[in-house]
Design a protein around this motif. Structure first.
Motif, mmCIF file in Angstrom:
data_model
loop_
_atom_site.group_PDB
_atom_site.id
_atom_site.type_symbol
_atom_site.label_atom_id
_atom_site.label_comp_id
_atom_site.label_asym_id
_atom_site.label_seq_id
_atom_site.Cartn_x
_atom_site.Cartn_y
_atom_site.Cartn_z
ATOM 1 N N ASN A 1 -4.556 -13.071 2.214
ATOM 2 C CA ASN A 1 -6.011 -12.881 2.180
ATOM 3 C C ASN A 1 -6.382 -11.555 1.520
ATOM 4 O OD1 ASN A 1 -6.344 -15.307 3.502
ATOM 5 N ND2 ASN A 1 -6.697 -14.395 5.512
ATOM 6 N N ASN A 2 -5.679 -10.499 1.897
ATOM 7 C CA ASN A 2 -6.004 -9.178 1.355
ATOM 8 C C ASN A 2 -5.679 -9.068 -0.129
ATOM 9 O OD1 ASN A 2 -6.872 -8.429 3.881
ATOM 10 N ND2 ASN A 2 -5.020 -7.303 4.419
ATOM 11 N N THR A 3 -4.625 -9.759 -0.553
ATOM 12 C CA THR A 3 -4.303 -9.774 -1.977
ATOM 13 C C THR A 3 -5.402 -10.465 -2.770
ATOM 14 O OG1 THR A 3 -1.925 -9.797 -1.508
ATOM 15 C CG2 THR A 3 -2.623 -10.518 -3.700
ATOM 16 N N LEU A 4 -5.877 -11.583 -2.239
ATOM 17 C CA LEU A 4 -6.973 -12.306 -2.906
ATOM 18 C C LEU A 4 -8.229 -11.448 -2.970
ATOM 19 C CD1 LEU A 4 -6.458 -15.848 -1.347
ATOM 20 C CD2 LEU A 4 -6.018 -15.166 -3.718
ATOM 21 N N ALA A 5 -8.505 -10.699 -1.881
ATOM 22 C CA ALA A 5 -9.684 -9.834 -1.872
ATOM 23 C C ALA A 5 -9.527 -8.694 -2.865
ATOM 24 C CB ALA A 5 -9.910 -9.279 -0.468
ATOM 25 N N THR A 6 -8.300 -8.168 -2.988
ATOM 26 C CA THR A 6 -8.053 -7.089 -3.941
ATOM 27 C C THR A 6 -8.322 -7.574 -5.368
ATOM 28 O OG1 THR A 6 -6.368 -6.139 -2.490
ATOM 29 C CG2 THR A 6 -6.327 -5.477 -4.814
ATOM 30 N N LEU A 7 -8.004 -8.833 -5.616
ATOM 31 C CA LEU A 7 -8.262 -9.418 -6.941
ATOM 32 C C LEU A 7 -9.690 -9.929 -7.077
ATOM 33 C CD1 LEU A 7 -4.919 -11.415 -7.407
ATOM 34 C CD2 LEU A 7 -5.557 -9.231 -8.453
ATOM 35 N N GLY A 8 -10.487 -9.786 -6.001
ATOM 36 C CA GLY A 8 -11.871 -10.254 -5.998
ATOM 37 C C GLY A 8 -12.675 -9.832 -7.214
ATOM 38 N N PRO A 9 -12.565 -8.570 -7.658
ATOM 39 C CA PRO A 9 -13.351 -8.138 -8.811
ATOM 40 C C PRO A 9 -13.057 -8.881 -10.099
ATOM 41 C CG PRO A 9 -12.575 -6.237 -7.564
ATOM 42 C CD PRO A 9 -11.895 -7.438 -6.990
ATOM 43 N N ILE A 10 -11.934 -9.577 -10.176
ATOM 44 C CA ILE A 10 -11.625 -10.291 -11.417
ATOM 45 C C ILE A 10 -11.647 -11.811 -11.220
ATOM 46 C CG2 ILE A 10 -10.205 -8.389 -12.220
ATOM 47 C CD1 ILE A 10 -7.754 -10.075 -11.628
ATOM 48 N N LEU A 11 -11.954 -12.273 -9.987
ATOM 49 C CA LEU A 11 -11.954 -13.715 -9.747
ATOM 50 C C LEU A 11 -13.216 -14.357 -10.324
ATOM 51 C CD1 LEU A 11 -10.614 -13.808 -6.087
ATOM 52 C CD2 LEU A 11 -9.368 -14.292 -8.198
ATOM 53 N N TRP B 1 -9.793 -22.327 -2.137
ATOM 54 C CA TRP B 1 -8.877 -21.624 -1.240
ATOM 55 C C TRP B 1 -8.798 -20.145 -1.597
ATOM 56 C CZ3 TRP B 1 -4.565 -19.033 -3.000
ATOM 57 C CH2 TRP B 1 -4.129 -19.327 -4.291
ATOM 58 N N ILE B 2 -9.054 -19.841 -2.868
ATOM 59 C CA ILE B 2 -9.018 -18.438 -3.292
ATOM 60 C C ILE B 2 -10.166 -17.670 -2.653
ATOM 61 C CG2 ILE B 2 -9.235 -16.890 -5.262
ATOM 62 C CD1 ILE B 2 -7.857 -18.996 -6.971
ATOM 63 N N VAL B 3 -11.386 -18.203 -2.787
ATOM 64 C CA VAL B 3 -12.556 -17.534 -2.215
ATOM 65 C C VAL B 3 -12.498 -17.577 -0.690
ATOM 66 C CG1 VAL B 3 -15.075 -17.540 -2.067
ATOM 67 C CG2 VAL B 3 -13.952 -18.023 -4.251
ATOM 68 N N ARG C 1 -11.953 -14.312 4.253
ATOM 69 C CA ARG C 1 -11.371 -14.020 5.572
ATOM 70 C C ARG C 1 -10.770 -12.615 5.638
ATOM 71 N NH1 ARG C 1 -10.237 -19.793 5.311
ATOM 72 N NH2 ARG C 1 -11.446 -20.795 6.982
ATOM 73 N N SER C 2 -10.508 -12.016 4.489
ATOM 74 C CA SER C 2 -9.983 -10.648 4.512
ATOM 75 C C SER C 2 -11.027 -9.662 5.034
ATOM 76 C CB SER C 2 -9.531 -10.233 3.113
ATOM 77 O OG SER C 2 -10.644 -9.972 2.278
ATOM 78 N N TYR C 3 -12.298 -10.063 5.012
ATOM 79 C CA TYR C 3 -13.375 -9.183 5.476
ATOM 80 C C TYR C 3 -13.719 -9.404 6.952
ATOM 81 C CZ TYR C 3 -14.077 -8.407 0.491
ATOM 82 O OH TYR C 3 -13.895 -8.090 -0.832
ATOM 83 N N TYR C 4 -13.099 -10.400 7.578
ATOM 84 C CA TYR C 4 -13.455 -10.747 8.957
ATOM 85 C C TYR C 4 -13.241 -9.583 9.920
ATOM 86 C CZ TYR C 4 -14.012 -15.839 8.181
ATOM 87 O OH TYR C 4 -14.444 -17.086 7.795
ATOM 88 N N ALA C 5 -12.102 -8.935 9.832
ATOM 89 C CA ALA C 5 -11.758 -7.899 10.813
ATOM 90 C C ALA C 5 -12.806 -6.795 10.841
ATOM 91 C CB ALA C 5 -10.374 -7.317 10.517
ATOM 92 N N SER C 6 -13.197 -6.297 9.671
ATOM 93 C CA SER C 6 -14.193 -5.223 9.617
ATOM 94 C C SER C 6 -15.539 -5.689 10.152
ATOM 95 C CB SER C 6 -14.349 -4.719 8.183
ATOM 96 O OG SER C 6 -13.158 -4.132 7.713
ATOM 97 N N THR D 1 -23.464 -19.015 4.338
ATOM 98 C CA THR D 1 -23.025 -18.983 2.945
ATOM 99 C C THR D 1 -21.621 -19.568 2.856
ATOM 100 O OG1 THR D 1 -22.656 -17.588 0.997
ATOM 101 C CG2 THR D 1 -22.098 -16.625 3.132
ATOM 102 N N PRO D 2 -21.331 -20.346 1.825
ATOM 103 C CA PRO D 2 -19.969 -20.879 1.695
ATOM 104 C C PRO D 2 -18.985 -19.882 1.091
ATOM 105 C CG PRO D 2 -21.380 -21.760 -0.032
ATOM 106 C CD PRO D 2 -22.263 -20.931 0.847
ATOM 107 N N TYR D 3 -19.498 -18.906 0.348
ATOM 108 C CA TYR D 3 -18.617 -17.999 -0.379
ATOM 109 C C TYR D 3 -19.037 -16.556 -0.121
ATOM 110 C CZ TYR D 3 -18.304 -22.501 -2.742
ATOM 111 O OH TYR D 3 -18.196 -23.839 -3.007
ATOM 112 N N TYR D 4 -18.105 -15.755 0.396
ATOM 113 C CA TYR D 4 -18.400 -14.368 0.736
ATOM 114 C C TYR D 4 -17.305 -13.467 0.179
ATOM 115 C CZ TYR D 4 -19.571 -10.249 3.575
ATOM 116 O OH TYR D 4 -19.920 -8.992 3.990
ATOM 117 N N VAL D 5 -17.587 -12.847 -0.954
ATOM 118 C CA VAL D 5 -16.686 -11.854 -1.542
ATOM 119 C C VAL D 5 -17.579 -10.694 -1.983
ATOM 120 C CG1 VAL D 5 -14.839 -11.388 -3.199
ATOM 121 C CG2 VAL D 5 -15.191 -13.715 -2.355
#
Length: 483
Positions: free
Chosen positions: A473-483, A372-374, A379-384, A338-342
């Motif tokens: 990355n984590n800031t972008l993920a936190t804003l994920g629900p509104i992106l 770059w936003i997505v 990448r913020s989810y990579y660690a988990s 998948t190209p986009y994972y949020v």
């Protein structure tokens, strides 16, 4: 009371009203509510404007009413007669039946047997095959794309439609008004109409200044559907364009996967196309509705399959439910591109759970993302994921745009839906889910090709990222629900 006090009081009142609306809106996750409240509170005036423009998933009241009316008016799929019962019966192992029951809950489409498919070699081969099938059409051609560019491949499809219309084939061509704006506003669109091709714009924008008052401008029709004579359909990730994709050439080539299907599954894709066409086209609905009443034809000994169409007017959480059902069903191997994972929290946890219970779980992303936003949010989810044992690869051969999932070497999902909130809540998507070890083997081989052109991401690599990198990355993920 001075003017400043009045302005401040009015602003606070509007802010409170919007926050109450955020809290009271149905079908909204707590993370989404918190993110929107933070934006409204932290950005005076601008935050409220952003919410008014992008805070709610509505295509507009009139469009919703029209779409619902169309769905109710569409004729039901023909019943399976006794002479076709054996070929059309879906022979699905019991361990996978619940997957197709989830799909049926979305559109009402049953899993149906008697289908065959062929995986296209690459993007150019897909277009060549589409052109050949359009050139062989005798009755009708139905086409819908999110992005249709007036480039080499895009114009090949234009020319084939004009040829088909010239010999009396009914051609209906539909494109998203935003994604395909270059084609729609070009001379080629006019030339198709002059040649007799019926055209329609999905989710027309109209006046961009007034559009936000009627519904969100960024809710789009992301589907890619081609139906020919009710016998052949195509499904996959590819838009109608060259792999060089000139509008975003620096990420090229765009790497896609498309399958050509025959069998009764075509009728379900026809139904999906008809629901979009009848919503937006200025044409008498009787003729296209009549096409949905003709008998379904099965290929002998074909495999069971099901169309899954989702969108903002379809039931809430439909696409995440499909993905999570597939994740939970895996027992041995789960491979995803998948190209986009949020993801939402539930989906992320279910993917990690697959790896935790010993399933060989692999996910392939593009190394360079056109958003770059997505890309940063992903990448913020990579660690988990890595901590759970998920193997992550990043594709180096261009922008990997393929949306594919293979399960235990037997089940495949292919189509237009990404694993992000845009596909979950904002876009109309189409996918096909099927059970067939042979075709899944072919899709699995394609995924291996992607892996051979990828580098593996390790937990050590992620932990070596700078604090600034991880914070971004984590800031972008936190804003994920509104992106």
């Amino acid at each position: 009371m001075n003017t400043t006090t009045i302005v401040v009081s009015a602003h606070l009142l509007i802010e409170v009203i919007l926050i109450i609306r955020v809290i009271s809106r149905p079908h909204r996750e707590p993370a989404s509510r918190i993110a929107w409240i933070a934006v409204i509170a932290a950005l005076p005036f601008l935050g409220m404007l952003i919410y008014l423009l992008f805070g709610e998933t509505s295509i507009g009241r009139r469009r919703i009413e029209r779409n619902q009316q169309v769905i109710q008016e569409l004729p039901a799929l023909p019943a399976i007669g006794p002479e076709d019962a054996e070929n059309l019966r879906a022979h699905v192992p019991e361990r996978y039946l619940h997957l197709f029951q989830t799909g049926q809950s979305i559109n009402g489409f049953e899993v149906i047997g008697g289908n065959s498919a062929r995986l296209m070699a690459d993007s150019n081969a897909s277009i060549e095959s589409m052109v050949a099938d359009i050139d062989a059409a005798t009755d009708h051609v139905h086409l819908l794309f999110y992005i249709w560019l007036p480039d080499n491949n895009g114009l090949k499809i234009v020319d084939s439609l004009k040829r088909a219309a010239a010999r009396g084939v009914t051609c209906r061509a539909m494109a998203d008004d935003l994604g395909s704006r270059t084609m729609i506003r070009s001379e080629h669109w006019v030339q198709m109409q002059q040649a007799g091709v019926l055209t329609a714009r999905a989710l027309p924008i109209g006046n961009p200044l007034l559009r936000p008052l009627q519904g969100r401008i960024d809710l789009r029709n992301h589907r890619k559907i081609l139906v020919i004579d009710g016998r052949i359909t195509y499904c996959g990730s590819q838009n109608c364009a060259d792999p060089e994709f000139l509008v975003k050439a620096k990420f090229a080539p765009w790497v896609d996967a498309v399958m050509r299907f025959e069998g009764p599954i075509v009728r379900q894709n026809q139904h999906l196309f008809a629901s979009d066409w009848m919503t937006y086209a200025e044409e008498d609905d009787a003729h296209i509705a009549e096409l949905l009443k003709s008998p379904m034809v099965a290929t002998q000994s074909g495999f069971p399959a099901q169309v899954i169409g989702t969108g903002p007017t379809v039931r809430y959480s439909a696409m995440p439910d499909v993905f999570e059902s597939l994740f939970h069903a895996a027992r041995h191997e789960l491979t995803i591109s998948t190209p986009y994972y949020v993801p939402d929290e539930s989906m992320q946890n279910s993917l990690c759970a697959a790896a935790w219970r010993g399933v060989k779980t692999t996910i392939i992303f593009p190394a360079r993302n056109d958003s770059w936003i997505v890309g940063g949010a992903s990448r913020s989810y990579y660690a988990s994921l890595l901590e759970a044992g998920v193997q992550i690869y990043e594709y180096e051969g261009g922008l990997l745009h393929t949306k594919s999932l293979t399960l235990d070497g037997e089940v495949t999902l292919i189509g237009s839906a990404n694993m992000d909130r845009r596909s979950f809540e904002l876009n109309y998507e189409n996918n096909i889910l099927f059970y067939d070890p042979e075709m899944t083997k072919q899709m699995r081989a394609r995924q291996e090709q992607y892996l051979s052109n990828s580098h593996q991401v390790t937990l050590e690599m992620v932990e070596s990222w700078s604090l600034a990198h991880r914070l971004c990355n984590n800031t972008l993920a936190t804003l994920g629900p509104i992106l």
